[in-house]
Write a protein that holds these residues in place. Structure first.
Motif, PDB file in Angstrom:
ATOM      1  N   ILE A  43      32.235  17.740 -89.755  1.00  0.00           N
ATOM      2  CA  ILE A  43      33.427  17.456 -88.950  1.00  0.00           C
ATOM      3  C   ILE A  43      34.459  18.550 -89.176  1.00  0.00           C
ATOM      4  O   ILE A  43      34.776  18.889 -90.317  1.00  0.00           O
ATOM      5  N   GLU A  44      34.974  19.091 -88.096  1.00  0.00           N
ATOM      6  CA  GLU A  44      36.118  20.004 -88.148  1.00  0.00           C
ATOM      7  C   GLU A  44      37.270  19.282 -87.479  1.00  0.00           C
ATOM      8  O   GLU A  44      37.175  18.867 -86.326  1.00  0.00           O
ATOM      9  N   LEU A  45      38.353  19.112 -88.212  1.00  0.00           N
ATOM     10  CA  LEU A  45      39.530  18.383 -87.739  1.00  0.00           C
ATOM     11  C   LEU A  45      40.684  19.364 -87.641  1.00  0.00           C
ATOM     12  O   LEU A  45      40.908  20.153 -88.557  1.00  0.00           O
ATOM     13  N   GLU A  46      41.387  19.318 -86.539  1.00  0.00           N
ATOM     14  CA  GLU A  46      42.605  20.104 -86.365  1.00  0.00           C
ATOM     15  C   GLU A  46      43.701  19.188 -85.829  1.00  0.00           C
ATOM     16  O   GLU A  46      43.443  18.365 -84.954  1.00  0.00           O
TER      17      GLU A  46
ATOM     18  N   LEU B 239      37.563  21.215 -92.664  1.00  0.00           N
ATOM     19  CA  LEU B 239      36.141  21.255 -92.365  1.00  0.00           C
ATOM     20  C   LEU B 239      35.435  20.554 -93.517  1.00  0.00           C
ATOM     21  O   LEU B 239      35.612  20.930 -94.675  1.00  0.00           O
ATOM     22  N   PHE B 240      34.662  19.512 -93.214  1.00  0.00           N
ATOM     23  CA  PHE B 240      34.022  18.751 -94.279  1.00  0.00           C
ATOM     24  C   PHE B 240      32.746  18.091 -93.762  1.00  0.00           C
ATOM     25  O   PHE B 240      32.527  17.976 -92.564  1.00  0.00           O
TER      26      PHE B 240
ATOM     27  N   THR C  96      38.661   8.881 -94.890  1.00  0.00           N
ATOM     28  CA  THR C  96      39.976   8.886 -94.246  1.00  0.00           C
ATOM     29  C   THR C  96      40.669  10.189 -94.588  1.00  0.00           C
ATOM     30  O   THR C  96      40.510  10.730 -95.686  1.00  0.00           O
ATOM     31  N   ARG C  97      41.439  10.684 -93.661  1.00  0.00           N
ATOM     32  CA  ARG C  97      42.231  11.904 -93.835  1.00  0.00           C
ATOM     33  C   ARG C  97      43.648  11.600 -93.397  1.00  0.00           C
ATOM     34  O   ARG C  97      43.869  10.880 -92.424  1.00  0.00           O
TER      35      ARG C  97
ATOM     36  N   ASN D  74      35.698  18.804 -83.805  1.00  0.00           N
ATOM     37  CA  ASN D  74      34.393  19.339 -83.452  1.00  0.00           C
ATOM     38  C   ASN D  74      33.416  18.658 -84.392  1.00  0.00           C
ATOM     39  O   ASN D  74      33.571  18.752 -85.611  1.00  0.00           O
ATOM     40  N   VAL D  75      32.437  17.953 -83.856  1.00  0.00           N
ATOM     41  CA  VAL D  75      31.557  17.128 -84.671  1.00  0.00           C
ATOM     42  C   VAL D  75      30.105  17.531 -84.448  1.00  0.00           C
ATOM     43  O   VAL D  75      29.656  17.635 -83.307  1.00  0.00           O
ATOM     44  N   THR D  76      29.402  17.778 -85.546  1.00  0.00           N
ATOM     45  CA  THR D  76      27.964  17.966 -85.500  1.00  0.00           C
ATOM     46  C   THR D  76      27.355  16.686 -86.034  1.00  0.00           C
ATOM     47  O   THR D  76      27.444  16.398 -87.224  1.00  0.00           O
ATOM     48  N   GLY D  77      26.787  15.917 -85.159  1.00  0.00           N
ATOM     49  CA  GLY D  77      26.232  14.616 -85.506  1.00  0.00           C
ATOM     50  C   GLY D  77      26.382  13.703 -84.307  1.00  0.00           C
ATOM     51  O   GLY D  77      27.377  13.760 -83.593  1.00  0.00           O
ATOM     52  N   ALA D  78      25.394  12.857 -84.092  1.00  0.00           N
ATOM     53  CA  ALA D  78      25.379  12.036 -82.889  1.00  0.00           C
ATOM     54  C   ALA D  78      26.031  10.675 -83.075  1.00  0.00           C
ATOM     55  O   ALA D  78      26.447  10.065 -82.105  1.00  0.00           O
TER      56      ALA D  78
END
Length: 124
Positions: A35-38, A58-59, A68-69, A84-88
């Motif tokens: 997961i990339e969070l902005e 990015l984690f 949680t963030r 941006n998420v890699t995972g379904a």
């Protein structure tokens, strides 16, 4: 899952939000998600004023794990969160809280309410 965005969210009212809590759940039984969070503060004062990056993380998240963030958004009239998420099988929900820790329900964004975008905004 494509890149997604909350879109600009107004942060107004008598008790504006000061903190975002992002709840991320990887509901996949076997695959780790990336997961990339902005998060951006959005000034509303003038057209063309760029959004101000306030968080870039990015984690990875193991299968069947929850994270949680927290992101500070105090003092800005609007904000936006992009992922941006890699995972379904990843579910992302965003909740805003005021200075007293109370939920601002009008500013929450559930997975079903986000919009796909072509790519997240590059952060300098």
């Amino acid at each position: 899952m494509p890149a997604i965005s909350s879109g600009p969210i107004l942060n107004s009212g008598t008790n504006p939000s000061t903190t975002l809590t992002v709840l991320i759940s990887n509901e996949d039984l076997a695959a780790t998600a990336i997961i990339e969070l902005e998060a951006f503060l959005v000034p509303l004062s003038a057209a063309g004023v760029p959004r101000i990056p306030t968080a870039h993380q990015l984690f990875s998240l193991a299968p069947l794990a929850v994270s949680t963030r927290e992101v500070g958004i105090a003092g800005f009239p609007a904000y936006e969160v992009q992922f941006n998420v890699t995972g379904a099988n990843v579910v992302i929900d965003v909740f805003a809280h005021d200075a007293g820790g109370n939920l601002n329900a009008a500013q929450r964004v559930l997975q079903s309410e986000v919009s796909p975008i072509s790519a997240i905004t590059p952060v300098p």
